[in-house]
Write a protein that holds these residues in place. Structure first.
Motif, PDB file in Angstrom:
ATOM      1  N   ALA A   1      -2.888   7.356  -4.659  1.00 65.30           N
ATOM      2  CA  ALA A   1      -3.793   6.698  -3.716  1.00 65.30           C
ATOM      3  C   ALA A   1      -4.861   5.854  -4.410  1.00 65.30           C
ATOM      4  O   ALA A   1      -5.358   4.887  -3.842  1.00 65.30           O
ATOM      5  CB  ALA A   1      -4.453   7.748  -2.823  1.00 65.30           C
TER       6      ALA A   1
ATOM      7  N   VAL B   1      -3.901   1.840  -4.796  1.00 69.69           N
ATOM      8  CA  VAL B   1      -3.354   1.091  -3.662  1.00 69.69           C
ATOM      9  C   VAL B   1      -3.659  -0.402  -3.712  1.00 69.69           C
ATOM     10  O   VAL B   1      -3.047  -1.186  -2.978  1.00 69.69           O
ATOM     11  CB  VAL B   1      -3.839   1.677  -2.317  1.00 69.69           C
TER      12      VAL B   1
ATOM     13  N   ARG C   1       0.821  -1.209   0.000  1.00 68.69           N
ATOM     14  CA  ARG C   1       0.000   0.000   0.000  1.00 68.69           C
ATOM     15  C   ARG C   1       0.860   1.266   0.000  1.00 68.69           C
ATOM     16  O   ARG C   1       0.576   2.217  -0.733  1.00 68.69           O
ATOM     17  CB  ARG C   1      -0.932  -0.014   1.214  1.00 68.69           C
ATOM     18  N   GLN C   2       1.914   1.285   0.818  1.00 70.25           N
ATOM     19  CA  GLN C   2       2.803   2.448   0.852  1.00 70.25           C
ATOM     20  C   GLN C   2       3.446   2.687  -0.504  1.00 70.25           C
ATOM     21  O   GLN C   2       3.488   3.819  -0.999  1.00 70.25           O
ATOM     22  CB  GLN C   2       3.893   2.248   1.904  1.00 70.25           C
TER      23      GLN C   2
ATOM     24  N   SER D   1       0.815   3.771  -3.189  1.00 72.38           N
ATOM     25  CA  SER D   1       0.308   5.115  -2.938  1.00 72.38           C
ATOM     26  C   SER D   1       1.331   6.176  -3.317  1.00 72.38           C
ATOM     27  O   SER D   1       1.007   7.182  -3.961  1.00 72.38           O
ATOM     28  CB  SER D   1      -0.084   5.250  -1.464  1.00 72.38           C
TER      29      SER D   1
END
Length: 235
Positions: A191, A194, A182-183, A186
């Motif tokens: 975003a 993700v 996810r990091q 993003s």
């Protein structure tokens, strides 16, 4: 440092704005820029409900008004740290703005290192643990220098696509630490992506083909199963 901290840079000088944006991006900050009072106020209004800024860098001499109006707007509504960056050296004005809620006042010209250090202090005062980002990494014949945007393999320049470079830069800044899917998605793709883990698999395979001695047995770009990826610590 904590990846993805959002900074609003309010500066009307085009060259300085781009220089500061590049410096902050290398450090891992996500930078929005404004060249006027109206633009700055609009971005603050849009950011308030959903994506607040973590810090504001504020020039005073804007073409359509005084940057101090941005400080007053921020202080009425939120507690984001604000650092004034200005060529004005008048002590009276410094005191007035500090009393009005500015966290710091930095007189131009200043070094990038001093600015980054003062930003870290301001963020720590807000409870954000921030350390200087790693911008140089070397191991097994691979060398990455984010300040110069250079990647070498055995001393020879290595071509990476913009997305490959962005992914590698993010891993370098957190070398030795696991970054989640996810990091990474993003920060590199936005975003809205993700959940698109296939992007990561594809670009990680491309990076391994360029950086690893044996891409089938990676020693640099490591998979943390079910979690994300980690770049081995440099030597």
């Amino acid at each position: 440092m904590t990846p993805g901290l959002r900074v609003l840079l309010v500066e009307d000088d085009t060259e300085l704005r781009q220089t500061l944006r590049d410096v902050l991006t290398v450090e891992g900050y996500v930078v929005a820029t404004a060249a006027s009072l109206a633009d700055a106020l609009a971005q603050i209004g849009q950011a308030l409900p959903q994506q607040p800024f973590d810090l504001v860098l504020l020039d005073l001499g804007l073409p359509d008004g005084d940057g101090a109006d941005v400080l007053h707007r921020v202080r009425r509504q939120v507690s984001w740290p604000v650092i004034v960056i200005s060529a004005r050296q008048d002590d009276g004005q410094k005191i007035t703005l500090l009393d009005a809620g500015a966290d710091d006042y930095l007189v131009k010209p200043f070094s990038a290192g001093e600015l980054l250090a003062r930003m870290r202090v301001a963020l720590r005062h807000r409870g954000r643990s921030v350390t200087a980002a790693q911008t140089h990494w070397r191991r097994d014949g691979i060398e990455v220098d984010l300040q110069r945007r250079g990647v070498l393999r055995d001393g020879q320049p290595l071509h990476l696509t913009p997305k490959e470079y962005a992914l590698l830069a993010l891993l370098v800044r957190s070398a030795g630490q696991v970054l989640t899917h996810r990091q990474l998605l993003s920060q590199v793709w936005g975003a809205e992506h993700v959940h698109d883990t296939h992007y990561l698999r594809l670009y990680m395979a491309q990076l391994r083909a360029k950086l690893e001695t044996d891409p089938a047995d990676p020693q640099l770009l490591l998979t943390e199963t079910g979690v994300g990826y980690r770049l081995a610590e440099g030597q």
